[in-house]
Scaffold this motif. Structure first.
Motif, mmCIF file in Angstrom:
data_model
loop_
_atom_site.group_PDB
_atom_site.id
_atom_site.type_symbol
_atom_site.label_atom_id
_atom_site.label_comp_id
_atom_site.label_asym_id
_atom_site.label_seq_id
_atom_site.Cartn_x
_atom_site.Cartn_y
_atom_site.Cartn_z
ATOM 1 N N LYS A 149 8.735 4.916 -13.714
ATOM 2 C CA LYS A 149 9.163 5.369 -12.382
ATOM 3 C C LYS A 149 8.612 6.762 -12.081
ATOM 4 N N LEU B 58 4.932 6.370 -11.271
ATOM 5 C CA LEU B 58 4.747 5.757 -9.955
ATOM 6 C C LEU B 58 4.952 6.795 -8.852
ATOM 7 N N ARG C 296 2.023 8.128 -6.192
ATOM 8 C CA ARG C 296 2.239 8.100 -4.744
ATOM 9 C C ARG C 296 2.079 9.486 -4.139
ATOM 10 N N GLN D 173 -1.334 -1.648 -12.728
ATOM 11 C CA GLN D 173 -0.027 -2.066 -12.222
ATOM 12 C C GLN D 173 0.554 -1.021 -11.273
ATOM 13 N N LEU D 174 0.401 0.249 -11.629
ATOM 14 C CA LEU D 174 0.880 1.325 -10.753
ATOM 15 C C LEU D 174 0.121 1.301 -9.418
ATOM 16 N N THR E 48 -1.356 -1.230 -7.983
ATOM 17 C CA THR E 48 -0.976 -2.416 -7.215
ATOM 18 C C THR E 48 0.320 -2.163 -6.448
ATOM 19 N N GLU E 49 1.273 -1.512 -7.077
ATOM 20 C CA GLU E 49 2.536 -1.208 -6.397
ATOM 21 C C GLU E 49 2.336 -0.211 -5.267
ATOM 22 N N CYS E 50 1.284 0.594 -5.357
ATOM 23 C CA CYS E 50 0.975 1.563 -4.291
ATOM 24 C C CYS E 50 0.018 0.989 -3.254
ATOM 25 N N GLN E 51 -0.300 -0.323 -3.338
ATOM 26 C CA GLN E 51 -1.268 -0.957 -2.442
ATOM 27 C C GLN E 51 -2.629 -0.275 -2.544
#
Length: 286
Positions: A51, A54, A58, A96-97, A99-102
Protein backbone atom coordinates in the motif's frame (compact mmCIF):
# COMPACT_ATOMS: atom_id res chain seq x y z
CA UNK A 1 23.90 14.13 56.18
CA UNK A 2 23.88 14.50 52.43
CA UNK A 3 20.60 15.65 50.96
CA UNK A 4 19.06 13.69 48.07
CA UNK A 5 19.32 15.55 44.77
CA UNK A 6 16.28 15.30 42.51
CA UNK A 7 16.85 14.48 38.84
CA UNK A 8 14.30 16.49 36.77
CA UNK A 9 15.30 14.70 33.54
CA UNK A 10 14.12 11.38 34.97
CA UNK A 11 10.63 12.83 35.52
CA UNK A 12 10.58 14.17 31.94
CA UNK A 13 11.57 10.79 30.48
CA UNK A 14 8.95 9.00 32.55
CA UNK A 15 6.25 11.47 31.45
CA UNK A 16 7.18 11.08 27.78
CA UNK A 17 7.01 7.29 28.05
CA UNK A 18 3.60 7.49 29.72
CA UNK A 19 2.23 9.78 26.99
CA UNK A 20 3.56 7.56 24.20
CA UNK A 21 2.04 4.48 25.85
CA UNK A 22 -1.32 6.20 26.22
CA UNK A 23 -1.38 7.31 22.56
CA UNK A 24 -0.46 3.81 21.42
CA UNK A 25 -3.29 2.31 23.48
CA UNK A 26 -5.93 4.52 21.82
CA UNK A 27 -4.45 4.07 18.32
CA UNK A 28 -3.12 7.62 17.98
CA UNK A 29 0.58 6.80 17.88
CA UNK A 30 2.38 8.36 14.90
CA UNK A 31 5.20 5.83 14.81
CA UNK A 32 3.34 3.19 12.75
CA UNK A 33 4.87 0.06 11.30
CA UNK A 34 8.32 0.31 9.73
CA UNK A 35 8.16 0.56 5.93
CA UNK A 36 11.11 -1.05 4.10
CA UNK A 37 12.91 1.43 1.86
CA UNK A 38 15.88 -0.68 0.77
CA UNK A 39 16.67 -2.29 -2.54
CA UNK A 40 14.58 -5.39 -1.72
CA UNK A 41 11.36 -3.56 -0.88
CA UNK A 42 9.69 -4.74 -4.12
CA UNK A 43 10.43 -8.40 -3.44
CA UNK A 44 7.11 -9.96 -2.36
CA UNK A 45 6.12 -6.99 -0.17
CA UNK A 46 3.72 -7.30 2.76
CA UNK A 47 0.28 -5.72 2.49
CA UNK A 48 1.27 -2.58 4.39
CA UNK A 49 4.43 -2.17 2.31
CA UNK A 50 2.49 -2.74 -0.92
CA UNK A 51 0.00 0.00 0.00
CA UNK A 52 2.87 2.35 0.78
CA UNK A 53 4.53 1.60 -2.58
CA UNK A 54 1.23 2.10 -4.43
CA UNK A 55 0.69 5.51 -2.81
CA UNK A 56 4.30 6.45 -3.58
CA UNK A 57 3.94 5.52 -7.27
CA UNK A 58 0.66 7.44 -7.62
CA UNK A 59 2.27 10.50 -6.05
CA UNK A 60 5.28 10.28 -8.36
CA UNK A 61 3.08 9.91 -11.44
CA UNK A 62 1.10 12.98 -10.39
CA UNK A 63 4.24 15.03 -9.81
CA UNK A 64 5.80 13.82 -13.07
CA UNK A 65 2.75 14.66 -15.24
CA UNK A 66 2.01 11.00 -15.87
CA UNK A 67 5.56 9.64 -15.92
CA UNK A 68 8.10 8.41 -13.41
CA UNK A 69 11.39 6.52 -13.47
CA UNK A 70 11.59 3.69 -10.95
CA UNK A 71 14.94 2.18 -9.96
CA UNK A 72 15.19 -1.47 -8.96
CA UNK A 73 18.16 -2.95 -7.12
CA UNK A 74 19.26 0.37 -5.64
CA UNK A 75 19.01 1.44 -2.00
CA UNK A 76 20.35 4.29 0.09
CA UNK A 77 23.54 3.33 1.88
CA UNK A 78 23.51 -0.19 0.44
CA UNK A 79 25.74 -1.98 -2.02
CA UNK A 80 23.85 -1.83 -5.29
CA UNK A 81 22.55 -4.85 -7.15
CA UNK A 82 20.22 -7.79 -6.47
CA UNK A 83 20.18 -11.40 -7.63
CA UNK A 84 18.16 -12.45 -10.73
CA UNK A 85 15.37 -14.03 -8.68
CA UNK A 86 14.87 -10.84 -6.65
CA UNK A 87 14.97 -8.77 -9.84
CA UNK A 88 12.26 -10.92 -11.41
CA UNK A 89 10.08 -10.63 -8.30
CA UNK A 90 10.65 -6.85 -8.13
CA UNK A 91 9.67 -6.36 -11.78
CA UNK A 92 6.51 -8.42 -11.24
CA UNK A 93 5.57 -6.23 -8.26
CA UNK A 94 6.24 -3.05 -10.25
CA UNK A 95 4.03 -4.33 -13.10
CA UNK A 96 1.23 -5.01 -10.64
CA UNK A 97 1.59 -1.55 -9.09
CA UNK A 98 1.56 0.06 -12.55
CA UNK A 99 -1.54 -1.88 -13.57
CA UNK A 100 -3.42 -0.58 -10.53
CA UNK A 101 -2.37 2.95 -11.52
CA UNK A 102 -3.57 2.41 -15.13
CA UNK A 103 0.02 2.62 -16.38
CA UNK A 104 2.60 0.52 -18.23
CA UNK A 105 6.29 -0.02 -17.61
CA UNK A 106 9.20 -0.26 -20.03
CA UNK A 107 12.85 -1.02 -19.39
CA UNK A 108 15.12 1.99 -19.90
CA UNK A 109 18.47 0.50 -18.98
CA UNK A 110 19.96 -2.39 -17.06
CA UNK A 111 23.43 -2.66 -15.59
CA UNK A 112 25.59 -5.01 -13.55
CA UNK A 113 26.46 -3.99 -10.01
CA UNK A 114 28.74 -5.51 -7.32
CA UNK A 115 25.92 -7.59 -5.83
CA UNK A 116 24.00 -8.41 -8.99
CA UNK A 117 21.66 -6.51 -11.29
CA UNK A 118 20.11 -3.05 -11.23
CA UNK A 119 17.62 -1.53 -13.66
CA UNK A 120 15.63 1.61 -14.40
CA UNK A 121 12.03 1.32 -15.56
CA UNK A 122 9.84 4.03 -17.04
CA UNK A 123 6.28 4.05 -15.69
CA UNK A 124 3.85 5.95 -17.93
CA UNK A 125 0.10 6.42 -17.56
CA UNK A 126 -2.20 5.15 -20.28
CA UNK A 127 -3.94 8.06 -21.96
CA UNK A 128 -7.28 8.27 -23.72
CA UNK A 129 -7.35 8.59 -27.50
CA UNK A 130 -8.09 12.30 -27.17
CA UNK A 131 -5.42 13.00 -24.55
CA UNK A 132 -1.64 12.69 -24.41
CA UNK A 133 1.45 14.18 -22.81
CA UNK A 134 3.16 16.76 -25.02
CA UNK A 135 6.76 17.93 -24.84
CA UNK A 136 7.91 20.76 -27.14
CA UNK A 137 11.56 20.74 -28.17
CA UNK A 138 13.18 23.52 -30.20
CA UNK A 139 15.96 22.27 -32.48
CA UNK A 140 18.74 24.85 -32.81
CA UNK A 141 22.34 24.97 -33.97
CA UNK A 142 24.58 26.26 -36.70
CA UNK A 143 23.76 25.76 -40.37
CA UNK A 144 24.74 22.34 -41.75
CA UNK A 145 24.77 20.76 -38.27
CA UNK A 146 22.28 18.13 -39.47
CA UNK A 147 19.15 19.34 -37.65
CA UNK A 148 16.55 18.52 -40.30
CA UNK A 149 18.30 15.29 -41.26
CA UNK A 150 18.21 14.01 -37.68
CA UNK A 151 14.53 14.92 -37.30
CA UNK A 152 13.70 13.15 -40.55
CA UNK A 153 15.40 9.99 -39.29
CA UNK A 154 13.72 10.15 -35.86
CA UNK A 155 10.19 10.84 -37.06
CA UNK A 156 10.14 8.61 -40.16
CA UNK A 157 12.23 5.73 -38.86
CA UNK A 158 14.48 5.58 -41.92
CA UNK A 159 18.20 6.22 -42.07
CA UNK A 160 19.52 8.93 -44.35
CA UNK A 161 21.18 7.89 -47.61
CA UNK A 162 24.07 10.31 -47.14
CA UNK A 163 22.63 12.83 -49.59
CA UNK A 164 19.87 14.36 -47.47
CA UNK A 165 16.94 12.14 -48.42
CA UNK A 166 15.48 12.08 -44.89
CA UNK A 167 15.39 15.88 -44.58
CA UNK A 168 13.45 16.25 -47.83
CA UNK A 169 10.37 14.96 -45.99
CA UNK A 170 10.45 17.93 -43.62
CA UNK A 171 11.00 20.83 -46.00
CA UNK A 172 8.00 23.01 -46.79
CA UNK A 173 9.36 25.16 -49.65
CA UNK A 174 11.09 24.46 -52.93
CA UNK A 175 14.06 26.68 -52.17
CA UNK A 176 14.60 24.70 -48.95
CA UNK A 177 14.70 21.44 -50.89
CA UNK A 178 17.08 22.95 -53.42
CA UNK A 179 19.48 24.44 -50.87
CA UNK A 180 19.05 21.84 -48.13
CA UNK A 181 18.61 24.60 -45.52
CA UNK A 182 15.59 25.40 -43.37
CA UNK A 183 14.33 28.98 -43.69
CA UNK A 184 11.08 28.83 -41.68
CA UNK A 185 9.68 27.39 -38.46
CA UNK A 186 8.86 23.76 -39.24
CA UNK A 187 7.16 21.20 -37.01
CA UNK A 188 7.23 17.45 -36.79
CA UNK A 189 6.08 15.02 -34.12
CA UNK A 190 7.28 11.76 -32.61
CA UNK A 191 4.71 9.68 -30.71
CA UNK A 192 5.21 7.00 -28.06
CA UNK A 193 2.68 4.61 -26.56
CA UNK A 194 2.44 3.91 -22.81
CA UNK A 195 4.90 1.01 -23.14
CA UNK A 196 7.55 3.22 -24.77
CA UNK A 197 7.10 2.06 -28.36
CA UNK A 198 7.21 4.47 -31.31
CA UNK A 199 3.83 4.87 -33.02
CA UNK A 200 4.99 6.88 -36.05
CA UNK A 201 3.98 4.94 -39.15
CA UNK A 202 4.64 6.75 -42.45
CA UNK A 203 2.15 6.19 -45.25
CA UNK A 204 3.08 4.71 -48.63
CA UNK A 205 4.19 8.16 -49.83
CA UNK A 206 6.39 8.72 -46.79
CA UNK A 207 4.09 11.21 -45.06
CA UNK A 208 2.92 11.11 -41.46
CA UNK A 209 -0.72 11.22 -40.37
CA UNK A 210 -0.63 13.40 -37.28
CA UNK A 211 -4.21 12.47 -36.34
CA UNK A 212 -3.36 8.78 -36.17
CA UNK A 213 -0.18 9.45 -34.21
CA UNK A 214 -1.92 11.64 -31.61
CA UNK A 215 -4.85 9.24 -31.20
CA UNK A 216 -2.60 6.24 -30.49
CA UNK A 217 0.18 7.96 -28.54
CA UNK A 218 0.45 8.45 -24.79
CA UNK A 219 3.27 10.97 -25.25
CA UNK A 220 4.05 13.21 -28.21
CA UNK A 221 7.30 15.11 -28.72
CA UNK A 222 6.79 18.15 -30.93
CA UNK A 223 10.04 19.16 -32.63
CA UNK A 224 10.29 22.82 -33.64
CA UNK A 225 12.88 22.82 -36.42
CA UNK A 226 14.51 26.27 -36.57
CA UNK A 227 16.79 27.83 -39.14
CA UNK A 228 20.53 27.76 -38.59
CA UNK A 229 21.64 30.38 -41.10
CA UNK A 230 22.37 33.83 -39.70
CA UNK A 231 20.11 35.62 -42.19
CA UNK A 232 17.13 33.74 -40.70
CA UNK A 233 17.98 34.68 -37.10
CA UNK A 234 14.74 36.64 -36.66
CA UNK A 235 12.77 33.56 -37.65
CA UNK A 236 14.70 31.50 -35.09
CA UNK A 237 14.02 34.09 -32.39
CA UNK A 238 10.33 33.95 -33.25
CA UNK A 239 10.36 30.15 -32.95
CA UNK A 240 12.01 30.29 -29.52
CA UNK A 241 9.67 32.93 -28.17
CA UNK A 242 6.36 32.35 -29.94
CA UNK A 243 6.20 28.54 -29.71
CA UNK A 244 7.10 28.26 -26.00
CA UNK A 245 9.48 25.27 -26.19
CA UNK A 246 10.08 23.35 -22.97
CA UNK A 247 13.56 22.26 -24.04
CA UNK A 248 16.14 23.30 -26.62
CA UNK A 249 18.15 20.66 -28.47
CA UNK A 250 21.44 22.30 -29.45
CA UNK A 251 23.03 20.37 -32.29
CA UNK A 252 26.76 20.61 -32.90
CA UNK A 253 28.46 19.07 -35.91
CA UNK A 254 31.63 17.32 -34.75
CA UNK A 255 33.36 18.29 -37.99
CA UNK A 256 32.81 22.00 -37.25
CA UNK A 257 32.59 22.37 -33.48
CA UNK A 258 31.05 25.36 -31.71
CA UNK A 259 31.07 27.93 -34.51
CA UNK A 260 28.83 30.51 -36.15
CA UNK A 261 25.28 30.68 -34.86
CA UNK A 262 25.80 27.94 -32.26
CA UNK A 263 26.82 30.50 -29.66
CA UNK A 264 23.97 32.83 -30.64
CA UNK A 265 21.34 30.11 -30.34
CA UNK A 266 22.76 28.94 -27.01
CA UNK A 267 22.69 32.49 -25.69
CA UNK A 268 19.08 32.94 -26.79
CA UNK A 269 17.95 29.75 -25.10
CA UNK A 270 19.74 30.62 -21.87
CA UNK A 271 18.34 34.16 -21.92
CA UNK A 272 14.83 32.72 -22.26
CA UNK A 273 15.46 30.19 -19.44
CA UNK A 274 14.89 27.24 -21.77
CA UNK A 275 16.76 24.12 -20.59
CA UNK A 276 19.37 23.05 -23.15
CA UNK A 277 20.77 19.64 -24.00
CA UNK A 278 23.45 19.01 -26.63
CA UNK A 279 23.49 16.50 -29.49
CA UNK A 280 26.75 15.91 -31.37
CA UNK A 281 26.32 14.86 -35.00
CA UNK A 282 28.53 13.73 -37.88
CA UNK A 283 30.88 11.79 -35.63
CA UNK A 284 31.58 9.39 -38.51
CA UNK A 285 33.28 12.01 -40.67
CA UNK A 286 35.42 13.86 -38.17
Amino acid sequence: MAAAVANPEAHIDDSADDIALALDCVGLSDTGPAIPTGKLRLVRPAQETYKFLLDELRSRLTEGSGESIFEIGVGDGEIQGIDPASMEASVATLKQLATECQADISLLRARNEPQGEAAEYLVRLRCDSDDFIEVRVAVVGNVDAGKSTLLGVLTHGELDNGRGRSRQKLFRHKHEADSGRTSCVAHDILGFDSAGGVVNTPTHDGQLDWTDICSSAAKVITFIDLAGHEKYLKTTVFGLTGHAPQFAMLMIGSNMGVVGMTREHLGLALALNVPVFVVVTKVDIC
